[in-house]
Structure formats: C-alpha cells, structure tokens
Scaffold this active site. Structure first.
Site, short mmCIF file in Angstrom:
data_model
loop_
_atom_site.label_atom_id
_atom_site.label_comp_id
_atom_site.label_asym_id
_atom_site.label_seq_id
_atom_site.Cartn_x
_atom_site.Cartn_y
_atom_site.Cartn_z
N CYS A 1 0.84 -1.20 0.00
CA CYS A 1 0.00 0.00 0.00
C CYS A 1 0.88 1.25 0.00
O CYS A 1 2.01 1.23 0.47
CB CYS A 1 -0.94 0.08 1.19
SG CYS A 1 -1.98 -1.35 1.39
N ARG B 1 3.06 0.27 -5.31
CA ARG B 1 2.97 -0.39 -4.01
C ARG B 1 1.67 -1.18 -3.85
O ARG B 1 1.48 -1.88 -2.85
CB ARG B 1 3.07 0.64 -2.89
CG ARG B 1 4.34 1.46 -2.94
CD ARG B 1 4.32 2.53 -1.90
NE ARG B 1 4.45 2.00 -0.57
CZ ARG B 1 5.60 1.86 0.08
NH1 ARG B 1 6.72 2.23 -0.50
NH2 ARG B 1 5.63 1.37 1.29
N TRP C 1 -2.91 -2.58 -1.64
CA TRP C 1 -2.63 -3.98 -2.00
C TRP C 1 -3.30 -4.79 -0.89
O TRP C 1 -2.85 -4.77 0.26
CB TRP C 1 -1.13 -4.23 -2.03
CG TRP C 1 -0.74 -5.57 -2.60
CD1 TRP C 1 -0.55 -5.87 -3.92
CD2 TRP C 1 -0.49 -6.77 -1.87
NE1 TRP C 1 -0.19 -7.19 -4.04
CE2 TRP C 1 -0.14 -7.77 -2.81
CE3 TRP C 1 -0.52 -7.11 -0.51
CZ2 TRP C 1 0.17 -9.07 -2.43
CZ3 TRP C 1 -0.21 -8.41 -0.14
CH2 TRP C 1 0.13 -9.38 -1.11
N ASN D 1 -0.60 2.01 5.86
CA ASN D 1 0.22 1.02 5.16
C ASN D 1 0.81 0.11 6.22
O ASN D 1 1.47 0.60 7.14
CB ASN D 1 1.32 1.74 4.37
CG ASN D 1 2.43 0.81 3.89
OD1 ASN D 1 3.58 1.20 3.82
ND2 ASN D 1 2.10 -0.43 3.60
N GLY D 2 0.56 -1.18 6.12
CA GLY D 2 1.12 -2.11 7.10
C GLY D 2 0.07 -3.17 7.47
O GLY D 2 -0.92 -3.35 6.77
N GLU E 1 16.89 -15.14 -13.06
CA GLU E 1 16.32 -13.81 -13.20
C GLU E 1 15.53 -13.68 -14.50
O GLU E 1 14.46 -13.07 -14.54
CB GLU E 1 17.44 -12.76 -13.11
CG GLU E 1 16.99 -11.33 -13.31
CD GLU E 1 15.98 -10.81 -12.30
OE1 GLU E 1 15.67 -11.52 -11.33
OE2 GLU E 1 15.45 -9.70 -12.50
N LYS F 1 11.62 -12.69 -14.51
CA LYS F 1 11.17 -11.49 -15.24
C LYS F 1 10.05 -11.86 -16.19
O LYS F 1 9.04 -11.19 -16.26
CB LYS F 1 12.37 -10.91 -15.99
CG LYS F 1 12.35 -9.47 -16.26
CD LYS F 1 12.84 -8.60 -15.12
CE LYS F 1 12.38 -9.01 -13.78
NZ LYS F 1 12.75 -8.28 -12.65
N GLU G 1 6.71 -12.89 -14.32
CA GLU G 1 5.99 -11.87 -13.55
C GLU G 1 5.26 -10.87 -14.45
O GLU G 1 4.21 -10.38 -14.07
CB GLU G 1 6.87 -11.18 -12.50
CG GLU G 1 8.02 -10.35 -12.97
CD GLU G 1 8.88 -9.79 -11.82
OE1 GLU G 1 8.40 -9.65 -10.68
OE2 GLU G 1 10.05 -9.47 -12.08
N HIS H 1 16.99 -34.76 -15.13
CA HIS H 1 16.50 -35.33 -13.87
C HIS H 1 15.04 -34.95 -13.62
O HIS H 1 14.63 -34.77 -12.48
CB HIS H 1 17.38 -34.88 -12.71
CG HIS H 1 18.80 -35.34 -12.84
ND1 HIS H 1 19.15 -36.67 -12.74
CD2 HIS H 1 19.94 -34.67 -13.12
CE1 HIS H 1 20.46 -36.79 -12.93
NE2 HIS H 1 20.96 -35.59 -13.17
N LYS I 1 5.60 -3.67 -5.77
CA LYS I 1 7.05 -3.52 -5.82
C LYS I 1 7.69 -3.63 -4.45
O LYS I 1 8.76 -4.20 -4.28
CB LYS I 1 7.38 -2.16 -6.44
CG LYS I 1 8.86 -2.00 -6.70
CD LYS I 1 9.12 -0.90 -7.67
CE LYS I 1 10.57 -0.89 -8.09
NZ LYS I 1 10.91 -2.08 -8.89
C1 G6P Z 1 9.08 -7.55 -5.26
C2 G6P Z 1 9.48 -6.85 -6.55
C3 G6P Z 1 10.80 -7.41 -7.06
C4 G6P Z 1 11.87 -7.30 -6.00
C5 G6P Z 1 11.43 -7.95 -4.68
C6 G6P Z 1 12.38 -7.59 -3.56
O1 G6P Z 1 8.76 -8.87 -5.50
O2 G6P Z 1 8.47 -7.00 -7.52
O3 G6P Z 1 11.20 -6.71 -8.22
O4 G6P Z 1 13.03 -7.93 -6.45
O5 G6P Z 1 10.14 -7.46 -4.29
O6 G6P Z 1 12.29 -6.21 -3.31
P1 G6P Z 1 13.47 -5.34 -2.77
O7 G6P Z 1 12.90 -3.95 -2.67
O8 G6P Z 1 13.81 -5.90 -1.42
O9 G6P Z 1 14.59 -5.42 -3.72
#
Ligand code: G6P
Length: 606
Positions: A2, A27, A74, A100-101, A477, A481, A484, A500, A601
C-alpha cells in the site's frame, strides 16, 4: 504494501494527492481513495480498482480542501472492494485514517470496540485504527495517536485527520516507511519520495515511534512523550523527471534503457571517492570466515549471481538464502559472519527481519540498497547505495543491474584484501567493469531482432531457461522477469538438471532459452540444447558464443550474440537481453507491464 500520502497546504489537496498516488501505485493497485476536509466535514471518495477508476469518480464528484490524505491499496485483510478501500473513517465521522502495514491484533481490538457498541463497516485490519482513535479522542489528536500506537501490534505508517482539528494532519510510523516533504505551498507525508518530487526534493525520513504534525505553515516532530524532536530536512538528488515515463510507453522500458547510465554511475561510485568507496575500503573482510547473502525476488537472484563471483575471486564459502527462509531457520552465524542484505526498496519485510535476526546473532550486516533513508539502509552496520534513481515499474531492471555491479566490485575488493587477487588483476577487472555501460548500450541499440522474436513467443504456454554456473544464476532472473510480467509459465534450471525430471515437460513448441557465456561449458549447454531440440523444442541461445552455428539446426535454434566480456561479469549483459525479451513478450500480449496482476514492488508484509 500500500502507498499513503497526505498534504496540508494552500492548494487544493485533491489533485496534489491523486498525482502523488500515481507515483505510489507500484505499491499496490487493488483500490484507491482520498479524503479531504470539505465544507461539511470529511469528503471521502474511494473506489475499487486502479487509480484511474478513482480519478473517473472524482470527475463527477468535485470535492476540494486544503488538507487531505490518500491511499493506494494492496489487499491483505478483506477483498478489494469500495468499502475495504482507504481512507477509513470512524463511525462517528470524526477521524479518517490511511494505513500502510498490518495490524496483527486487530481482531482483539475490533471485538473489544464492538462490545462497546462500535459498528465496523469493512473487513480490514486498518479500520480498527480509525475506530480506536475515535474511542480515545479527547480533544488532542497527538495524544490520541500516542494512545492508539500503544495499543497496536504489527506494522504501520499512518496519516490521520480529525474533524475537530481541520488545519492539521498527524503521521506516525512503525516498521513501514514514511517520509515528510516540505514545500513552499504546503507539507507532505508519503510512503516514498517520488510521490512528492513534483513539489519538493526537501524531505525528512521519519523513524519508528516518531510523530509528525503537519499544517500548511510547517511540520513539527515529537516523540511518544510529546517532546519536540529536532529532525533534519535533507535534499534528495532524485529529480521529478527521473520518476516520469519520458516518452516511453512503460516505465519498465524506460528503466531498461537507463541502464548504461545506471551502470556508469554505480561503477563510478566505487572507483572514485564517495560513500560507497569509503564503505568498501573500510570494511575489513579478513575478520570474517563466512558471507551470507540474503534477499527476496530479483535481489535474491543478484545474490545467486554474486555467490559465483565471490567464491571464484575470494575462494571463500558464500551462502545465499531467501530472506523469508533465513529469518526462521536459526542460521548458523555469529560475529565472524558478514550478512549481505540486497534490496531495492530497503523496506522488504522479510529482508528487514533477516537483517534483525543477523544482528541479534552478532553478525555484521552490509546492505546494498537503492532508496536512501529506507529502514535497511539505516539499520544495517554498513550500506552501499545503488545509483539507479527511482525505479517505478514493479518488475525491477535497472536496480537489479546496479546491485550486480556493486556485488562484483565488492567481490573484487574483498579478493584483493584477502590476498587472493594480485593488484594488476584488480585493475584489469575494474577496467572491465567500466566497459559494461558501453556494452549494454550496444545491446540496447539493436533491439529489432529481440522485438521480432519476442512477438512470436506469445503463443508459448511454457518457456524454460537453462544455463550452467553463472549462466544458470542469471537464468533464474530471466525466468522470473518473464513470468511476472507476461504470465507465461516459466522455470529456470541448471542445464545439467534437465534430464532429472524437467525434460519430461519438453514437447513440440516448447521454448528453451539457453544462456552461454561460460566458454568452457559451451559444449555442455549445447548438448542440453540438442537434447531438447530433438524432443521438439525450439531454442533461443543468448551469449557470447563464437562457435554458435544456428543455421545447422533447421530453424530450431536462434542466436542472440552478446559483446565479449569475462564470464564473471557476463550476467550484466545477458540480463539486458532477458529483460528486453520479457518486456516485448508482455507488450505483444498487451499486458499492463508496469503493474502486473497481484504483484507490488515494495513487499512490506510477510
Ligand atoms: C518484489 C518486486 C521485485 C523485487 C522484490 C524484492 O517482489 O516485484 O522486483 O526484487 O520485491 O524487493 P526489494 O525492494 O527488497 O529489492
């Protein structure tokens, strides 16, 4: 998660708040809402869905006022709906709150208030804050905020308004980020700096259990004993433009394209004098016998890449742990362990908890963070800052690349200090790091093939990523990517593991992306590629593979060549192609790339 924002000033708070919320939508984007003091008390408009839905509602609902709060959600407690959206107003319509929290004891508090006759409207944990504040309110909002904070368990960043004190806005936080911004026309609270950059770059970071009282004329800070606190207002270097799309269709593409600049600034931050250089120079690695890297999401993947680099250069054992696992595993660490925390936001709940766990066991903590003033950057013993600037797209790109570069530089310097790397080799490696921005620029200048190839990949139901050693690390990664933002099922495997189990999933028209920058292992990854091609899969080979002969596979193999770079730094180039590939697949599917479904994020809840 949030995002919250508040404003007390001379302007109409409604457009100021909605503009700010746009910068916080990363957020959470399940619903959004706003409350201002109008002529007849609180005027609240809240709406399920994206911020754009709220803006539509506001067009037909001309509210205005000089003091207000806003929220983008969120959902955690209670489904995304109009009634569960913030701001929440108590049943006496006296207090409005954005939160937020997570309030962990909200059920208990709610039951007690219900026994006293309070009627709740929503299923959220947050509403209990507004109801409790009304219950405690006795003519002084700051007193009330202290009492409410004492009753809450969990995490919170709060913006609170009271009908009886219409010129002010009160904020408080615990375990969630909150900044205060001061400008000529008014003062702000916000979850993050980009929300206020249009108006000011003068900010102050609130610490836990600090209260800010905002009016149009100024901001005062207090502790829970209501004693005034001297707080420093800092000038942030981020500009408003850096948080704008700048003509790109999505923030993600803009942020991918910014990588040459980000790589250059981050490399420079360790080579020339400044914060990062002095932190690295002053860190005595010889006092440690173990390094543990812990993080979440892409930041964890950066750690997996870094493990190969540290182990190769420092000849020291390195563990990489998901922060959500590390925090509960009773890790075997102590005062001879260096725990490295990697996080773009510096606010990820699990990474914060991992840091606190490491500190409680006597380990030294070093963080690699993008957001200045964030919780981890302040609490860790040492902090290196990535020079990525504000990253808005939910899927990280440029911050990930900056993390990699700092981790490489750290590994090189540690190797020298440990006597494992001769100085001339250090100079050569650092010089090679300086070539990364130009090499990334070459890739970004030739995206035609990637775009075309990606446009043909929207049909795949599954896309696998394989690699060996450090190529496997970056395959993780690439796969993350893709899934997501494109919603295509994807997994990454070490090439040798295919047989395997995973190979049973390979069939006609499966795509396998094979990454190959480890020249000595080219033959191995090619034999994995042949194994999947002989079972009907198509293969996209990415890497620096002079021996690649795509023509001889009857159209089954495509190849994207990378500029030459040493194996250890090659993930920085592979990842640029992988990011572009994911971006263009998602773009061809017409998806909301910057705000993928269900994701946020900054993950500030467990
Ligand atoms: C979320 C974001 C990712 C990020 C992860 C960790 O899942 O979508 O892009 O890598 O959080 O976030 P941070 O702020 O700790 O890098």
């Amino acid at each position: 998660m949030c995002g919250i924002i508040g404003y007390a000033g001379t302007r109409n708070a409604v457009p100021v708040i909605t503009e700010g919320l746009k910068k916080l939508e990363y957020r959470g984007y399940d619903s959004a809402g706003i409350a201002v003091f109008g002529e007849n008390g609180f005027e609240v408009v809240k709406q399920k869905g994206r911020l754009s839905a709220l803006e539509e509602r506001l067009k037909g609902n001309a509210i205005s006022g000089n003091v207000g709060i806003g929220h983008t959600r969120w959902a955690t407690h209670g489904e995304p709906s109009d009634v569960n959206s913030h701001p929440h107003v108590g049943s006496q319509s006296k207090i409005a709150v954005v939160h937020n929290g997570t309030i962990e004891n909200y059920r208990r508090l709610k039951e007690r208030l219900e026994q006293k006759g309070v009627r709740f409207a929503s299923q959220t944990d947050s509403e209990v804050i507004a109801q409790l504040a009304e219950y405690y309110y006795d003519g002084n909002l700051m007193d009330t905020v202290v009492k409410v904070s004492g009753a809450l368990e969990g995490s919170y960043a709060l913006g609170i308004m009271c009908l009886d004190e219409p010129d002010s806005l009160v904020a408080v936080k615990k375990d969630n980020s909150l900044i205060v911004g001061v400008s000529e026309h008014g003062n702000f609270i916000a979850s993050d700096v980009p929300a206020v950059l249009k108006h000011t770059n003068k900010v102050c970071y609130l610490n836990d259990k600090e209260i800010a009282v905002l009016t149009k004329d100024g901001v005062s800070f207090f502790n829970f004993d209501k004693e005034p606190l001297p707080k420093e207002i800092e000038t942030v270097s981020w500009s408003f433009d850096s948080a704008e799309k700048g003509g790109y269709p999505h923030f993600m593409l803009k942020e991918i394209m910014e990588q040459p600049r980000v790589l250059k600034d981050t490399v420079r931050s360790v080579l020339s004098g400044g914060g990062n250089k002095s932190v690295i120079d002053n860190l005595d690695i010889s006092g440690f016998d173990k390094i543990v890297i812990t993080a979440c999401g892409s930041a964890y993947n950066a750690g997996v890449v870094a493990r190969y680099v540290f182990e190769r250069l420092c000849r020291m054992s390195v563990e990489v742990e998901l922060a959500s696992e590390f925090r509960y595993k009773d890790a075997i660490i102590g005062d001879k362990t260096l725990v490295v925390l990697v996080s773009q936001s510096g606010e990820t709940a699990d990474t914060i908890a991992a840091m606190r766990e490491a500190k409680s066991k006597g380990a030294a903590t070093l963080s690699i963070i993008n957001v200045v003033g964030s919780t981890i950057s302040k609490e860790a013993d040492y902090c290196l800052f990535t020079a990525a600037g504000p990253e808005i797209a939910v899927a990280t790109t440029k911050a990930f690349s900056a993390q990699l570069v700092l981790l490489y530089a750290l590994a090189v310097r540690f190797a020298v200090k440990l006597g494992k790397l001769p100085p001339e080799k250090e100079i050569a490696l650092m010089a090679e790091l300086e070539t990364l921005p130009e090499k990334a620029k070459i890739i970004l200048g030739h995206t035609d093939f990637i775009q075309k190839y990606a446009s043909e990949c929207v049909v795949y139901k599954s896309i696998f990523f394989i690699g060996r050693n450090i190529d496997y690390a970056i395959a993780l990664e690439g796969s993350l990517k893709l899934k997501e933002i494109s919603y295509i099922h994807s997994e990454a495997y070490a090439g040798g593991e295919l047989k395997h189990g995973t190979i049973s999933l390979i069939e006609e028209d499966t795509l396998v992306v094979a990454i190959s920058n480890c020249g000595r292992l080219f033959g191995k990854i090619m034999s994995n590629a042949e194994q999947v091609m002989s079972r009907g899969a198509k293969v996209l080979l990415i890497g620096c593979c002079p021996e690649a002969d795509s023509a001889s596979y009857g159209g089954k193999l495509s190849y994207i060549g990378l500029p030459e770079i040493s194996e250890l730094f090659s993930p920085s180039l592979s990842v640029v192609v992988l990011q572009l590939f994911s971006y263009y697949v998602a773009a061809n599917k017409g998806l909301d790339i910057d705000k993928p479904r269900n994701l946020a994020k900054s993950v500030t809840v467990e």
